[in-house]
Design a protein around this motif. Structure first.
Motif, PDB file in Angstrom:
ATOM      1  N   HIS A   1      -2.904   3.080   7.094  1.00  0.00           N
ATOM      2  CA  HIS A   1      -2.735   1.678   7.446  1.00  0.00           C
ATOM      3  C   HIS A   1      -3.580   1.410   8.684  1.00  0.00           C
ATOM      4  O   HIS A   1      -3.978   2.338   9.384  1.00  0.00           O
ATOM      5  CB  HIS A   1      -1.264   1.289   7.649  1.00  0.00           C
TER       6      HIS A   1
ATOM      7  N   THR B   1      -6.680  -3.089   2.264  1.00  0.00           N
ATOM      8  CA  THR B   1      -5.402  -3.188   2.962  1.00  0.00           C
ATOM      9  C   THR B   1      -4.684  -4.481   2.615  1.00  0.00           C
ATOM     10  O   THR B   1      -5.299  -5.534   2.463  1.00  0.00           O
ATOM     11  CB  THR B   1      -5.586  -3.092   4.485  1.00  0.00           C
TER      12      THR B   1
ATOM     13  N   CYS C   1      -2.560   0.582   2.525  1.00  0.00           N
ATOM     14  CA  CYS C   1      -3.087   0.851   1.182  1.00  0.00           C
ATOM     15  C   CYS C   1      -2.048   1.709   0.484  1.00  0.00           C
ATOM     16  O   CYS C   1      -1.855   2.868   0.852  1.00  0.00           O
ATOM     17  CB  CYS C   1      -4.409   1.608   1.257  1.00  0.00           C
TER      18      CYS C   1
END
Length: 141
Positions: free
Chosen positions: A14, A49, A55
Motif C-alpha cells: 500500500h 492502488t 493493491c
C-alpha cells in the motif's frame, strides 16, 4: 518445495502519500519475479492502488521465486495530484516551512522500484511511504 507451499508465498503493498497524510489512490504498479540473484526478471502481475492506497489483487508468487521487484509509476499520480483541490492545503503548509521555493521543476521520482528477497511460504507486505521529494519502504505485517 510443493506447489501448495509456493501458493502461499505472496506480496501485498500500500502507498501513503506523506505530503498530504492520505492513501495514494490510482498508482499503477507491476510485480516482477526472478529465481536466483542472476536470473532474468519476468513480469508476473500488475495492479493499481485503490482508494485506501492498497493493491489487493496481486497474484501468488510462482514456485522457485527468490526475488521480487515492485515498480510503482508515481509520476502520473503526482502530476494528477497537483490539480486536486487538496493541493492548496499542501501548498499552504509548504509556504510555512523553510523549504526551497522552486518546486515546479517536474516530478523528482517518476518511478520507484523496490527489490527484495523472499522465502517460500511467507507473506510479504511492503508499504511505500511517498512524498514528492522522497520515499521510504519497510517490511510490514
Amino acid at each position: 518445495m510443493s506447489s501448495e507451499t509456493a501458493a502461499r508465498t505472496s506480496v501485498s503493498t500500500h502507498i501513503l502519500d506523506t505530503s498530504v497524510g492520505r492513501p495514494a489512490e490510482g498508482v499503477a504498479l507491476t510485480l516482477s519475479v526472478r529465481s536466483g540473484s542472476d536470473g532474468a526478471w519476468a513480469a508476473h502481475g500488475a495492479s493499481t492502488t485503490d482508494a485506501d492506497g492498497r493493491c489487493k489483487d496481486l497474484p501468488a508468487l510462482p514456485e522457485g521465486t527468490t526475488h521480487v521487484r515492485l515498480d510503482f509509476a508515481v509520476e502520473e499520480y503526482f502530476v494528477s495530484h497537483q490539480h486536486r483541490a487538496d493541493h492548496k492545503a499542501t501548498q499552504q503548509a509548504e509556504e510555512q516551512q523553510d523549504a526551497p521555493r522552486v518546486r515546479d521543476s517536474g516530478v523528482f521520482f517518476p518511478e520507484v522500484a523496490i527489490t527484495f528477497a523472499v522465502m517460500p511460504g511467507e507473506h510479504y507486505h511492503v508499504p511505500l511511504l511517498l512524498n514528492p521529494f522522497g520515499y521510504s519502504v519497510y517490511r510490514g505485517s
